[in-house]
Design a protein around this motif. Sequence first.
Motif, mmCIF file in Angstrom:
data_model
loop_
_atom_site.group_PDB
_atom_site.id
_atom_site.type_symbol
_atom_site.label_atom_id
_atom_site.label_comp_id
_atom_site.label_asym_id
_atom_site.label_seq_id
_atom_site.Cartn_x
_atom_site.Cartn_y
_atom_site.Cartn_z
ATOM 1 N N ALA A 190 0.877 18.026 -12.765
ATOM 2 C CA ALA A 190 0.530 18.441 -12.083
ATOM 3 C C ALA A 190 1.502 19.814 -12.917
ATOM 4 C CB ALA A 190 0.628 19.201 -10.244
ATOM 5 N N LYS A 191 2.965 19.516 -12.451
ATOM 6 C CA LYS A 191 3.965 19.827 -13.233
ATOM 7 C C LYS A 191 4.843 20.037 -14.672
ATOM 8 C CE LYS A 191 7.879 19.071 -9.282
ATOM 9 N NZ LYS A 191 9.166 18.674 -9.040
ATOM 10 N N SER A 192 3.888 19.101 -15.434
ATOM 11 C CA SER A 192 4.211 18.532 -16.969
ATOM 12 C C SER A 192 2.550 20.383 -16.671
ATOM 13 C CB SER A 192 3.587 17.250 -17.209
ATOM 14 O OG SER A 192 2.371 16.951 -17.190
ATOM 15 N N LEU A 193 1.801 20.138 -16.375
ATOM 16 C CA LEU A 193 0.530 20.942 -17.081
ATOM 17 C C LEU A 193 0.909 22.293 -16.885
ATOM 18 C CD1 LEU A 193 -2.710 19.121 -15.582
ATOM 19 C CD2 LEU A 193 -2.249 19.524 -17.506
ATOM 20 N N GLU A 194 1.960 22.669 -15.983
ATOM 21 C CA GLU A 194 2.488 24.099 -15.078
ATOM 22 C C GLU A 194 3.433 24.603 -16.616
ATOM 23 O OE1 GLU A 194 3.982 24.284 -11.695
ATOM 24 O OE2 GLU A 194 2.814 23.736 -10.162
ATOM 25 N N ARG A 195 4.265 23.147 -17.263
ATOM 26 C CA ARG A 195 5.060 23.573 -17.836
ATOM 27 C C ARG A 195 4.242 23.991 -18.877
ATOM 28 N NH1 ARG A 195 8.478 18.849 -16.753
ATOM 29 N NH2 ARG A 195 9.167 19.447 -14.865
ATOM 30 N N GLN A 196 3.292 23.506 -19.195
ATOM 31 C CA GLN A 196 3.034 23.409 -20.962
ATOM 32 C C GLN A 196 1.640 24.169 -20.932
ATOM 33 O OE1 GLN A 196 -0.295 20.568 -21.023
ATOM 34 N NE2 GLN A 196 -0.339 20.953 -23.049
ATOM 35 N N ALA A 197 1.719 25.394 -19.668
ATOM 36 C CA ALA A 197 0.679 26.940 -19.574
ATOM 37 C C ALA A 197 1.888 27.526 -19.993
ATOM 38 C CB ALA A 197 0.010 27.235 -18.417
ATOM 39 N N TRP A 248 0.858 -1.482 0.065
ATOM 40 C CA TRP A 248 -0.089 -0.103 -0.160
ATOM 41 C C TRP A 248 0.355 1.132 0.099
ATOM 42 C CZ3 TRP A 248 -4.351 1.896 -1.006
ATOM 43 C CH2 TRP A 248 -4.763 2.568 -0.634
ATOM 44 N N GLY A 249 1.919 1.861 0.797
ATOM 45 C CA GLY A 249 2.647 2.209 0.707
ATOM 46 C C GLY A 249 3.643 2.330 -0.979
ATOM 47 N N ILE A 250 4.555 2.082 -1.375
ATOM 48 C CA ILE A 250 4.747 1.752 -2.850
ATOM 49 C C ILE A 250 3.801 2.398 -3.421
ATOM 50 C CG2 ILE A 250 5.852 0.721 -4.252
ATOM 51 C CD1 ILE A 250 6.734 -1.263 -1.611
ATOM 52 N N ILE A 251 2.463 1.819 -3.480
ATOM 53 C CA ILE A 251 1.124 2.425 -4.699
ATOM 54 C C ILE A 251 0.897 3.530 -4.112
ATOM 55 C CG2 ILE A 251 -1.294 2.029 -5.531
ATOM 56 C CD1 ILE A 251 -1.227 -1.561 -4.595
ATOM 57 N N GLU A 252 0.880 4.200 -3.130
ATOM 58 C CA GLU A 252 0.316 5.911 -2.277
ATOM 59 C C GLU A 252 0.905 6.471 -2.691
ATOM 60 O OE1 GLU A 252 -1.356 7.953 1.097
ATOM 61 O OE2 GLU A 252 -0.389 6.731 1.242
ATOM 62 N N ASN A 253 2.530 5.829 -2.587
ATOM 63 C CA ASN A 253 3.639 7.030 -3.252
ATOM 64 C C ASN A 253 4.061 7.016 -4.850
ATOM 65 O OD1 ASN A 253 5.131 8.065 -0.738
ATOM 66 N ND2 ASN A 253 5.031 6.256 -0.478
ATOM 67 N N GLY A 254 3.624 5.878 -5.025
ATOM 68 C CA GLY A 254 3.719 5.949 -7.093
ATOM 69 C C GLY A 254 2.838 6.881 -7.332
ATOM 70 N N TYR A 255 1.151 6.822 -7.002
ATOM 71 C CA TYR A 255 0.229 7.320 -7.316
ATOM 72 C C TYR A 255 0.877 9.408 -6.990
ATOM 73 C CZ TYR A 255 -4.713 9.396 -7.498
ATOM 74 O OH TYR A 255 -5.380 10.373 -7.463
ATOM 75 N N LEU A 256 0.723 8.862 -5.893
ATOM 76 C CA LEU A 256 1.631 10.698 -5.424
ATOM 77 C C LEU A 256 2.541 11.445 -6.812
ATOM 78 C CD1 LEU A 256 1.155 10.519 -1.822
ATOM 79 C CD2 LEU A 256 -0.551 11.671 -3.281
ATOM 80 N N LEU A 257 3.610 10.283 -6.874
ATOM 81 C CA LEU A 257 4.362 11.051 -7.536
ATOM 82 C C LEU A 257 4.152 10.882 -8.788
ATOM 83 C CD1 LEU A 257 7.526 11.502 -8.210
ATOM 84 C CD2 LEU A 257 7.879 8.553 -8.643
ATOM 85 N N VAL A 258 3.456 9.950 -9.605
ATOM 86 C CA VAL A 258 2.465 10.449 -11.248
ATOM 87 C C VAL A 258 1.773 11.628 -11.077
ATOM 88 C CG1 VAL A 258 0.644 9.568 -12.221
ATOM 89 C CG2 VAL A 258 1.880 7.922 -12.125
ATOM 90 N N LYS A 259 1.127 11.981 -9.477
ATOM 91 C CA LYS A 259 0.713 13.498 -9.733
ATOM 92 C C LYS A 259 0.855 14.284 -9.510
ATOM 93 C CE LYS A 259 -4.063 14.571 -6.842
ATOM 94 N NZ LYS A 259 -3.703 14.945 -5.770
ATOM 95 N N LYS A 260 1.920 14.176 -8.573
ATOM 96 C CA LYS A 260 2.653 15.882 -8.771
ATOM 97 C C LYS A 260 3.392 15.851 -10.254
ATOM 98 C CE LYS A 260 5.186 15.712 -4.963
ATOM 99 N NZ LYS A 260 6.686 15.623 -4.161
ATOM 100 N N ARG A 261 4.556 14.483 -10.923
ATOM 101 C CA ARG A 261 4.362 14.696 -12.244
ATOM 102 C C ARG A 261 3.560 15.507 -13.417
ATOM 103 N NH1 ARG A 261 8.944 10.352 -13.067
ATOM 104 N NH2 ARG A 261 9.992 10.887 -11.433
#
Length: 134
Positions: A99-106, A84-97
Amino acid sequence: MASIVIFYYDFWKGVPEKNVFFLIITILLSLLMVSTIRYHGLKEIDFREKKPFWFLIVFVIILFVLFVHPSTAIFIFAMAYLVWGIIENGYLLVKKRRAKSLERQALVEGSPKQSAERSDSTHQEVKDEGHQDI
C-alpha cells in the motif's frame, strides 16, 4: 516453552537433554515476547454473539483432543498459535508495504498539484453522474 518440555517428556519418556532446538526455540520465544508482533487472544471473541454451527463442532473436537492426548494437543495448539501469529503479521506487513509503495508510485507519477487536479475532476464527474434531472 512449557508445552515443549511436557510434550518431550511424554513422547520420549524422559527429561530433555542438551539440544540446539531448545536453545533456538527459547531465543525465538524470548524475541517474540519483546517484539511488537500482535497475537489474538480469547478476549477478542464475543461469546454473547451468535456463532455458526461449525464453531461448536470445532470447539468440541478441540476439547476431545485435549482430553484424549493433553500433552500432544497443548504442544500442537501452542505451536500452531505461534506460527499463525508470525504468518499473519508477515502478511499484514507485506500488505502495508505494498500500500505504501502504491502511494509513493502514485505521487511519483504526477506532481501533487496534478494529482489534486485529477482528484477534483474525478470528484466533479462523480457528482455529475449522481445528479439526475426530474
